[in-house]
Write an enzyme that holds these catalytic residues in place. Structure first.
Site, PDB file in Angstrom:
ATOM      1  N   HIS A  81     -11.554  -3.971   8.966  1.00  0.00           N
ATOM      2  CA  HIS A  81     -12.100  -3.889   7.603  1.00  0.00           C
ATOM      3  C   HIS A  81     -13.406  -3.098   7.599  1.00  0.00           C
ATOM      4  O   HIS A  81     -14.255  -3.323   6.742  1.00  0.00           O
ATOM      5  CB  HIS A  81     -12.367  -5.282   7.018  1.00  0.00           C
ATOM      6  N   GLU A  92       0.815  -1.225   0.000  1.00  0.00           N
ATOM      7  CA  GLU A  92       0.000   0.000   0.000  1.00  0.00           C
ATOM      8  C   GLU A  92       0.843   1.267   0.000  1.00  0.00           C
ATOM      9  O   GLU A  92       0.481   2.257  -0.632  1.00  0.00           O
ATOM     10  CB  GLU A  92      -0.973   0.004   1.182  1.00  0.00           C
TER      11      GLU A  92
END
Lengths: 320, 355
Positions: B145, B77
Site C-alpha cells: 500500500h 480493478e
C-alpha cells in the site's frame, strides 16, 4: 423477397464469405504472401454470423485473437480486412493492427483484443456508455470457453450483471483452449452454468446452427436493449483448423474432427435452405463465384496497395 | 508545515487556500458540471455514509451528480480499468480510480494492453479518453500500500503520466487530464492530500495552495521551476518536490543556490526545461521515491547525459528508494524514503567535490 428469406440468404452468404475468406487466407499464408500468424475460424461461422445478423446498426461487437469471421459477419469491409492482413496502409488498422487486431468501430467492431478475456471489460464499458448516453444499442462480446477461466470474465460479467448493462456475452465453446481440452480446465459441464453465479440467464445451444444462434441472439439482444441486463450464450462449435497456422492439431482425435465436420454449419444451412426452397441449387454456384470474385479483387487490391512507410511506426501513439 | 509551491498567488485575482483533496474534488466537480460525458468509477467513491473513496476526494459528488455518474464498483480493478476504457471508446470521459496505486497491477493488462494501445492498433482511428487516479507513496502501510509506480507507466507508450505536487497543479492538471483524448494515469501522493480531516495521514504535509476561483488549466509537458538557483539542479516530483525545497532552504544557508524543478508530468516530459537548467547550473541531482533501478530518474539521467554531458561539472546523481519493497517499521521506512538530509548530503558532495 420476404424479410425472412432475405435474412436467410444474407446469413448463408455471410457464412460462405467467412469460410472462403479464411480458406483464401490460409493459402496466401502457405504461399508466403502474408506476414505474421493467423488464428482461423473455419467451422465457427454460424456463431459469428448468427450473432452479428441479429444486431442493429451502431451496435458493437468485441472480438478475440480469432477475429476474421466476426469482422466479416459484422460488416467490416473485406477489402480493408485483406489489406490489413497484407500489412497495407489501406488496411482497417492501417497496417498497425494485423490479423489479431482487425476491427472498425465505424462498422460496429472494436479492434479485436488478442489477450484472452481482455475484451470482456471493454464490451461492458461500451455497454455502459450506450446506456448512459441513452443510445438504444447493445454490445455482443465474443470470447472462447478458455476466456471464462480468466479473471476479467468474472469481473466484467459481474459488473455488467449488477448494472443491467446492454451486453450479450457470447462464448464460442470450440472445446479447446489452444491445445487444452475444456474438460481438463473446467469442472462444470456447460459454460452457461457459470451464468448462475452472476444471477443472469445462461443458455447453451448448438453453435453450428445459425438459425438457432440468430434466434437466441435476438432474444438476448431484446432483453439487453430493454434494460433487463446481460445474457450468457454458450455456442457449442468447433474449429476445423488448428489453433494457429503452425498447429497441426495432434491433440484432437481424427474421429472427433470428422464428426464435427459432419456438423459443418454451412453445409447444414445450405441443405436446410435448399429444403425450404429459399435457395435453389443453381444459385449456390452463382453465390460462390461472386464471393470468389470479391475475394480475388480484395487480394489484387491489397497486393497493389501502398505499404505504410517505416517511419509511420512513430505516429498514432497519442491523440493530439 | 505549510508549503506554497504554486507560487502563482496573485492578490488581484480572487482565490483561496485549499488542500490537494479540495483541489482535486473541485476539478472533478467543475469538469462534471461542464461535460456530461465525465463519469466517475471506483470502489467506495459514492456510497452514502461512506468516505468518498479511500482519501475522500469524491466525497459529496454522488449527492450532486447522482449514482449514474458516480459509479460504485465491486472490488474489480481489471474491470474498472477495462470498463472505463470501453466507455471511453464509446464516447464517455471516465475518471476511474484505485484506492492505492499498488492495485494498478491488477488492472495492468487493461491499462497497458488495451487503453494504451487501442489508438495505435486502430491506426489512429480511436481515442481512449480516460483518467485513472492512483495514490502512491510510502505511509507506514508496508509493501502493498505504499509503492511509487510512476516509472511502470512512463514506460508504456500511449499512456500519459501526471504527478502533481501541490493543489494548484493538482486541480489544473486533473482538469487537463479529463479533457485529454488519451489515457492518463494520474498519481497523487498520499502525504500531500492534507494532514487534517477524516483521512489525515500521520506525517502528512499540510500542503495548502492558493487556487484561483476562476477556471484554469495546466498543460501537460510543462515542468515548473519552483525555486530558481545557480549552483545545482534538483529534479523531483510529488512529495520529493517538497523535500527538495526543504533541502534547498538548508543549502541556501550554506551558500549553495539550488534550482528545484517539479516535473509535474512524466509523459509528456518537459526535457527542455531540465536541459536548460542543467546547462546553467552544470550539476544534476534527481530525487524520486521510486526504487532506484529503472526509476524515472534513470531516464532523466540518460537523457541529460545524452544532451548536456559537455555542460556537466560532475556526475549525475540520483536519490531514490533502495531496491527493496516498502518496509513497514517507521524506522525502516524513514530510511527507505529519500530524506531531506540525504538530499542535502548529496548536494554537498556534488558541489564540494566538483567545485
Amino acid at each position: 423477397m420476404s424479410e425472412t428469406k432475405e435474412r436467410k440468404l444474407f446469413m448463408y452468404h455471410r457464412m460462405l464469405m467467412c469460410r472462403m475468406f479464411e480458406e483464401r487466407v490460409y493459402y496466401l499464408f502457405l504461399e508466403g504472401r502474408l506476414p505474421g500468424t493467423i488464428h482461423q475460424s473455419q467451422g465457427q461461422e454460424a456463431s459469428a454470423v448468427g450473432v452479428c445478423s441479429a444486431l442493429e446498426d451502431k451496435d458493437m461487437i468485441t472480438s478475440t485473437h480469432r477475429p476474421h469471421s466476426h469482422a466479416i459477419a459484422r460488416g467490416v469491409s473485406v477489402r480493408s480486412l485483406m489489406a490489413e492482413l497484407f500489412a497495407r496502409e489501406t488496411g482497417c488498422c492501417r497496417g498497425k493492427g494485423g490479423s489479431m487486431h482487425v476491427g472498425d468501430m465505424e462498422a460496429g467492431m472494436v479492434p479485436a483484443i488478442a489477450i484472452v478475456g481482455g475484451g470482456i471489460p471493454l464490451a461492458a464499458g461500451c455497454a455502459l456508455a450506450f446506456r448512459y448516453l441513452e443510445q438504444p444499442n447493445i454490445v455482443a462480446c465474443f470470447f472462447g470457453e478458455g476466456a471464462t477461466n480468466i479473471g476479467t470474465f468474472h469481473e466484467a460479467v459481474n459488473m455488467a450483471a449488477i448494472w443491467n448493462l446492454p451486453v450479450v456475452f457470447v462464448c464460442e465453446n470450440n472445446k479447446y483452449a489452444a491445445s487444452t481440452a475444456v474438460e481438463k480446465v473446467m469442472r462444470v459441464k456447460r459454460v452457461s452454468e457459470r451464468a448462475m453465479a452472476y444471477g443472469i440467464p445462461g443458455e447453451t445451444l448448438d453453435g453450428n446452427d445459425v438459425e438457432a444462434v440468430y434466434q437466441a441472439m435476438r432474444k438476448a439482444g431484446s432483453r439487453a436493449r430493454a434494460g433487463d441486463g446481460p445474457t450468457l450464450l454458450e455456442l457449442e462449435t468447433y474449429r476445423f483448423a488448428g489453433h494457429s497456422r503452425s498447429d497441426p492439431g495432434r491433440y484432437r482425435e481424427p474421429e472427433e474432427v470428422a464428426a464435427w465436420k459432419q456438423r459443418d454449419p454451412i453445409a447444414r444451412y445450405e441443405a436446410k435452405l435448399l429444403a425450404e426452397r429459399v435457395l435453389e441449387p443453381a444459385e449456390i454456384t452463382k453465390i460462390k463465384t461472386s464471393i470468389e470474385r470479391e475475394l480475388e479483387a480484395a487480394v489484387a487490391q491489397a497486393e497493389s496497395d501502398p505499404s505504410p512507410k517505416p517511419e509511420d511506426c512513430l505516429s498514432d501513439v497519442f491523440a493530439s | 508545515m505549510s508549503s506554497r509551491a504554486s507560487a502563482v498567488s496573485n492578490q488581484e485575482i480572487p482565490g483561496r487556500e485549499v488542500t490537494m483533496v479540495d483541489a482535486l474534488r473541485a476539478a472533478l466537480r467543475e469538469e462534471m458540471r461542464r461535460d456530461k460525458r465525465v463519469i466517475l468509477l471506483g470502489e467506495d467513491i459514492g456510497v452514502e455514509g461512506g468516505f468518498g473513496g479511500a482519501f475522500t476526494v469524491t466525497l459529496g459528488l454522488s449527492e450532486e451528480f447522482g449514482h449514474h455518474r458516480v459509479l460504485d464498483t465491486p472490488i474489480s480493478e481489471a474491470a474498472i480499468a477495462g470498463v472505463a476504457a470501453g466507455a471511453a471508446l464509446a464516447g464517455l470521459r471516465p475518471v476511474a480510480d484505485v484506492q492505492y496505486g499498488d492495485f494498478l497491477f491488477l488492472a495492468m493488462d487493461q491499462l497497458a494492453n488495451n487503453a494504451a494501445k487501442l489508438r495505435y492498433m486502430s491506426g489512429g482511428k480511436l481515442s481512449v479518453s480516460m483518467v485513472f487516479r492512483a495514490p502512491v507513496g510510502a505511509t507506514t502501510r508496508g509493501a502493498q500500500h505504499g509503492q511509487s509506480l510512476e516509472a511502470f507507466f512512463m514506460h508504456v507508450p500511449g499512456l500519459k503520466v501526471a504527478c502533481p505536487s501541490n493543489p494548484y497543479d493538482g486541480k489544473g492538471l486533473l482538469k487537463t487530464a479529463i479533457r485529454d483524448d488519451n489515457p492518463v494515469i494520474f498519481f497523487e501522493h498520499k502525504l500531500l492530500y492534507g494532514s487534517k480531516g477524516a483521512r489525515k495521514e500521520k506525517g502528512g504535509l499540510q500542503v495548502v495552495g492558493w487556487v484561483p476561483d476562476e477556471e484554469y488549466l495546466i498543460p501537460f509537458g510543462e515542468a515548473k521551476i519552483v525555486r530558481p538557483g545557480r549552483d545545482i539542479t534538483l529534479v523531483a516530483n510529488l512529495l520529493m518536490v517538497h523535500k527538495s525545497m526543504q533541502a534547498a532552504e538548508i543549502l541556501a544557508a550554506e551558500g549553495v543556490d539550488a534550482e528545484v524543478i517539479d516535473v509535474r508530468t512524466l509523459t509528456p516530459f518537459d526535457w527542455e526545461t531540465v536541459f536548460q537548467s542543467v546547462r546553467k547550473t552544470t550539476r544534476l541531482l534527481i530525487v524520486e521515491e521510486d526504487n532506484l533501478t529503472g526509476g524515472w530518474g534513470a531516464e532523466v539521467a540518460a537523457r541529460v547525459a545524452d544532451d548536456c554531458i559537455g555542460y556537466l561539472d560532475g556526475p549525475i546523481r540520483r536519490i531514490a528508494a533502495p531496491d527493496t519493497p516498502v518496509p513497514f517499521a517507521p524506522v525502516m521506512e524513514n530510511f527507505y524514503v529519500p530524506s531531506v538530509e540525504k538530499i542535502v548530503g548529496a548536494v554537498r558532495e556534488l558541489v564540494k567535490v566538483h567545485n
